[in-house]
Structures are given as structure tokens and as C-alpha cells.
Scaffold this active site. Structure first.
Site, PDB file in Angstrom:
ATOM      1  N   ASP A 133       0.871  -1.165   0.000  1.00 51.91           N
ATOM      2  CA  ASP A 133       0.000   0.000   0.000  1.00 51.91           C
ATOM      3  C   ASP A 133       0.916   1.225   0.000  1.00 51.91           C
ATOM      4  O   ASP A 133       2.111   1.124   0.292  1.00 51.91           O
ATOM      5  CB  ASP A 133      -0.895  -0.028   1.240  1.00 51.91           C
ATOM      6  CG  ASP A 133      -1.816   1.175   1.311  1.00 51.91           C
ATOM      7  OD1 ASP A 133      -2.367   1.572   0.268  1.00 51.91           O
ATOM      8  OD2 ASP A 133      -1.976   1.738   2.410  1.00 51.91           O
ATOM      9  N   LEU A 134       0.377   2.380  -0.300  1.00 56.07           N
ATOM     10  CA  LEU A 134       1.189   3.594  -0.371  1.00 56.07           C
ATOM     11  C   LEU A 134       1.120   4.415   0.918  1.00 56.07           C
ATOM     12  O   LEU A 134       2.102   4.513   1.661  1.00 56.07           O
ATOM     13  CB  LEU A 134       0.733   4.439  -1.568  1.00 56.07           C
ATOM     14  CG  LEU A 134       1.484   5.748  -1.802  1.00 56.07           C
ATOM     15  CD1 LEU A 134       2.952   5.493  -2.131  1.00 56.07           C
ATOM     16  CD2 LEU A 134       0.817   6.543  -2.927  1.00 56.07           C
ATOM     17  N   ASP A 135      -0.034   4.979   1.182  1.00 59.46           N
ATOM     18  CA  ASP A 135      -0.179   5.870   2.336  1.00 59.46           C
ATOM     19  C   ASP A 135      -0.039   5.105   3.642  1.00 59.46           C
ATOM     20  O   ASP A 135      -0.751   4.131   3.878  1.00 59.46           O
ATOM     21  CB  ASP A 135      -1.546   6.574   2.310  1.00 59.46           C
ATOM     22  CG  ASP A 135      -1.693   7.499   1.117  1.00 59.46           C
ATOM     23  OD1 ASP A 135      -0.657   7.865   0.545  1.00 59.46           O
ATOM     24  OD2 ASP A 135      -2.829   7.849   0.769  1.00 59.46           O
ATOM     25  N   THR A 176       1.244  10.324   3.420  1.00 59.67           N
ATOM     26  CA  THR A 176       0.526  11.406   2.749  1.00 59.67           C
ATOM     27  C   THR A 176      -0.859  11.607   3.349  1.00 59.67           C
ATOM     28  O   THR A 176      -1.606  12.473   2.917  1.00 59.67           O
ATOM     29  CB  THR A 176       0.378  11.133   1.234  1.00 59.67           C
ATOM     30  OG1 THR A 176      -0.314   9.891   1.051  1.00 59.67           O
ATOM     31  CG2 THR A 176       1.735  11.059   0.555  1.00 59.67           C
ATOM     32  N   LYS A 210      -9.404   6.216   5.756  1.00 60.17           N
ATOM     33  CA  LYS A 210      -8.162   5.503   5.463  1.00 60.17           C
ATOM     34  C   LYS A 210      -8.417   4.243   4.637  1.00 60.17           C
ATOM     35  O   LYS A 210      -9.244   3.415   4.993  1.00 60.17           O
ATOM     36  CB  LYS A 210      -7.435   5.132   6.756  1.00 60.17           C
ATOM     37  CG  LYS A 210      -6.780   6.340   7.424  1.00 60.17           C
ATOM     38  CD  LYS A 210      -5.896   5.927   8.586  1.00 60.17           C
ATOM     39  CE  LYS A 210      -5.159   7.123   9.150  1.00 60.17           C
ATOM     40  NZ  LYS A 210      -4.306   6.745  10.295  1.00 60.17           N
ATOM     41  N   SER A 247      -2.648   0.468  -4.434  1.00 63.94           N
ATOM     42  CA  SER A 247      -3.172   1.617  -3.702  1.00 63.94           C
ATOM     43  C   SER A 247      -4.431   2.165  -4.345  1.00 63.94           C
ATOM     44  O   SER A 247      -4.592   2.123  -5.563  1.00 63.94           O
ATOM     45  CB  SER A 247      -2.103   2.720  -3.655  1.00 63.94           C
ATOM     46  OG  SER A 247      -2.629   3.931  -3.170  1.00 63.94           O
ATOM     47  N   ALA A 248      -5.307   2.717  -3.512  1.00 65.00           N
ATOM     48  CA  ALA A 248      -6.513   3.369  -4.023  1.00 65.00           C
ATOM     49  C   ALA A 248      -6.197   4.723  -4.640  1.00 65.00           C
ATOM     50  O   ALA A 248      -6.986   5.276  -5.400  1.00 65.00           O
ATOM     51  CB  ALA A 248      -7.522   3.554  -2.885  1.00 65.00           C
ATOM     52  N   LYS A 301     -10.824  -1.125  -1.647  1.00 66.11           N
ATOM     53  CA  LYS A 301     -10.645  -2.013  -0.490  1.00 66.11           C
ATOM     54  C   LYS A 301     -11.800  -1.756   0.484  1.00 66.11           C
ATOM     55  O   LYS A 301     -12.242  -0.625   0.598  1.00 66.11           O
ATOM     56  CB  LYS A 301      -9.313  -1.707   0.196  1.00 66.11           C
ATOM     57  CG  LYS A 301      -8.093  -1.819  -0.718  1.00 66.11           C
ATOM     58  CD  LYS A 301      -6.866  -1.204  -0.059  1.00 66.11           C
ATOM     59  CE  LYS A 301      -5.689  -1.129  -1.026  1.00 66.11           C
ATOM     60  NZ  LYS A 301      -4.527  -0.442  -0.448  1.00 66.11           N
ATOM     61  N   GLU A 325       0.210  -3.530   4.545  1.00 69.92           N
ATOM     62  CA  GLU A 325      -0.918  -2.613   4.664  1.00 69.92           C
ATOM     63  C   GLU A 325      -0.991  -1.966   6.048  1.00 69.92           C
ATOM     64  O   GLU A 325      -0.666  -2.601   7.050  1.00 69.92           O
ATOM     65  CB  GLU A 325      -2.234  -3.380   4.445  1.00 69.92           C
ATOM     66  CG  GLU A 325      -2.851  -3.204   3.084  1.00 69.92           C
ATOM     67  CD  GLU A 325      -3.466  -1.842   2.852  1.00 69.92           C
ATOM     68  OE1 GLU A 325      -3.530  -1.037   3.794  1.00 69.92           O
ATOM     69  OE2 GLU A 325      -3.880  -1.581   1.712  1.00 69.92           O
ATOM     70  N   ASP A 326      -1.465  -0.713   6.078  1.00 69.81           N
ATOM     71  CA  ASP A 326      -1.615  -0.039   7.372  1.00 69.81           C
ATOM     72  C   ASP A 326      -3.068   0.186   7.754  1.00 69.81           C
ATOM     73  O   ASP A 326      -3.340   0.655   8.861  1.00 69.81           O
ATOM     74  CB  ASP A 326      -0.899   1.324   7.349  1.00 69.81           C
ATOM     75  CG  ASP A 326      -1.669   2.368   6.558  1.00 69.81           C
ATOM     76  OD1 ASP A 326      -1.828   3.500   7.039  1.00 69.81           O
ATOM     77  OD2 ASP A 326      -2.118   2.046   5.434  1.00 69.81           O
TER      78      ASP A 326
END
Length: 212
Positions: free
Chosen positions: A14-16, A22, A50, A119-120, A150, A174-175
Site C-alpha cells: 500500500d502507499l499511504d 501522505t 483511510k 493503492s486506491a 478495499k 498494509e496499514d
């Protein structure tokens, strides 16, 4: 850390909150939009956003303010929020990478592990370029490639296919609770990044990639 991590063939991030934080810039942009609409939007409210898509995030924001609009108006609002967000992230550089990210991605590369982003975000490619790590990823699957947000597993299953691997060969990082659920629904081993009490469905939880 675990046998699964030692033998994985693909890693999907995942990104964020995993690669870069971000989320703070998303929050500032959403808060600005809420202010224009005449209601407050707090960090606690922002927790619900999130890991979900931009349009679903807007729906949640409007629910918070007790407002409803037509699709055309909502699309215009989402675009406005994104313009604000892009203004913020245009200042990103390598210094904003979360601890251990560059070292862990580079280490995976040396071991021949295929690497994907799942990522979304529709700005994922732009962000990776700003962070100067785009070259470490074999594929980027973001909100421009998938339709379902997600906890639907579409983003991770798509990344898996683009890497040419099966779900059993891939590990998701994933966070967010929704992201962990998506990874499990895809049939993948999931490493949660954050607090164990919030990511109970993950197979393993660490505070950040620096632990790996």
C-alpha cells in the site's frame, strides 16, 4: 521474521502509511473542502477515510456533515479536493519516505522478489516519482486501474496478475483495516504496518518496514 517472508516471490505495498505518510495531506485537503461546505472535519473523522477510494471518502465526508449532492456536484468536489492534495504533495521528496522503506525495497530487489504497489490513490505514480523510488516497482496498480475499493481484493489480485504470480506467493503490506481485509480476501499473507489492536486480522504486525 517468518518463513513466509523469507520465501515470498512477490511483495505488494500500500502507499499511504506504508511507503510515505501522505495521509496528513489528504486530511488537510478534505478539511479544507468541509470548511467550504460549512462543517468541521476532525482527525477522528478522517480515520474513516483511510484505505478507501476518493469517491467513497467524499461520501463519508458528506455523511459527517449531514449533506447530500448529485453525482455531477460530487465529481466536481472530488476534483477540487484532489487539486488541493496535489498542491501539497508536489513538495514531496525522498526525505518523506517512512523509516526503512528504501532499504527494505532495495533488499527485496537483491533477493529477486517482484514488487508492486497496490493503492486506491490515483496519484500513486506521481508520488513514487517525487520520492525517487518508482524504479524499484515492477508494476503500479492504483485507482486508475481498478474500480472496486478495499476491502474488495481487486487491487491486490490485479497486482498479483501483473507480477505473474499466484496469491499464495505474494505478501501484502498494509496499514489500514480495509486494506488488511482486502489482502486476506485475496488469499495473501498480510503484514500490518501500525498498531496490533487496530490490525487484528493481519498475520503479522510491525510498526514499520524498518523492523523487517
Amino acid at each position: 521474521m517468518t518463513v513466509i517472508l523469507e520465501h515470498m516471490k512477490g511483495a505488494i505495498f500500500d502507499l499511504d502509511g506504508v511507503i510515505v505518510d501522505t495521509a496528513k495531506y489528504h486530511f488537510l485537503a478534505w478539511r479544507s473542502l468541509a470548511g467550504e461546505l460549512g462543517f468541521p472535519f476532525t482527525e477522528a473523522d478522517n480515520e474513516r477515510l483511510k484505505g478507501v477510494s476518493r469517491m467513497r471518502s467524499l461520501d463519508i465526508l458528506l455523511e459527517t456533515g449531514g449533506l447530500s449532492f448529485g453525482e455531477a456536484e460530487k465529481l466536481a468536489m472530488a476534483e477540487k479536493k484532489n487539486r488541493l492534495y496535489v498542491e501539497y504533495i508536489s513538495q514531496l521528496d525522498e526525505s518523506e519516505l517512512l523509516p526503512g522503506v528504501s532499504a527494505y525495497l532495495t533488499w527485496l530487489r537483491t533477493r529477486g522478489v517482484a514488487i508492486a504497489l497496490g493503492s486506491a490513490s490515483k496519484n500513486a505514480g506521481f508520488i513514487l516519482d517525487k520520492l525517487n523510488i518508482a524504479g524499484l516497482f515492477d508494476t503500479v496498480v492504483d485507482g486508475n486501474k481498478v474500480l472496486r475499493a478495499k476491502p474488495d481484493p481487486e487491487v491486490f489480485l490485479t497486482a498479483c496478475r501483473e507480477l505473474g504470480l499466484g496469491p499464495q506467493d505474494c505478501v501484502v503490506f498494509e496499514d489500514a483495516e480495509a486494506g488488511v481485509a482486502a489482502g486476506k480476501a485475496a488469499g495473501m499473507y498480510v503484514v500490518g504496518i501500525g498498531r496490533p489492536e487496530l490490525l487484528k486480522a493481519a498475520d503479522l504486525v510491525v510498526s514499520g518496514l524498518h523492523e523487517l
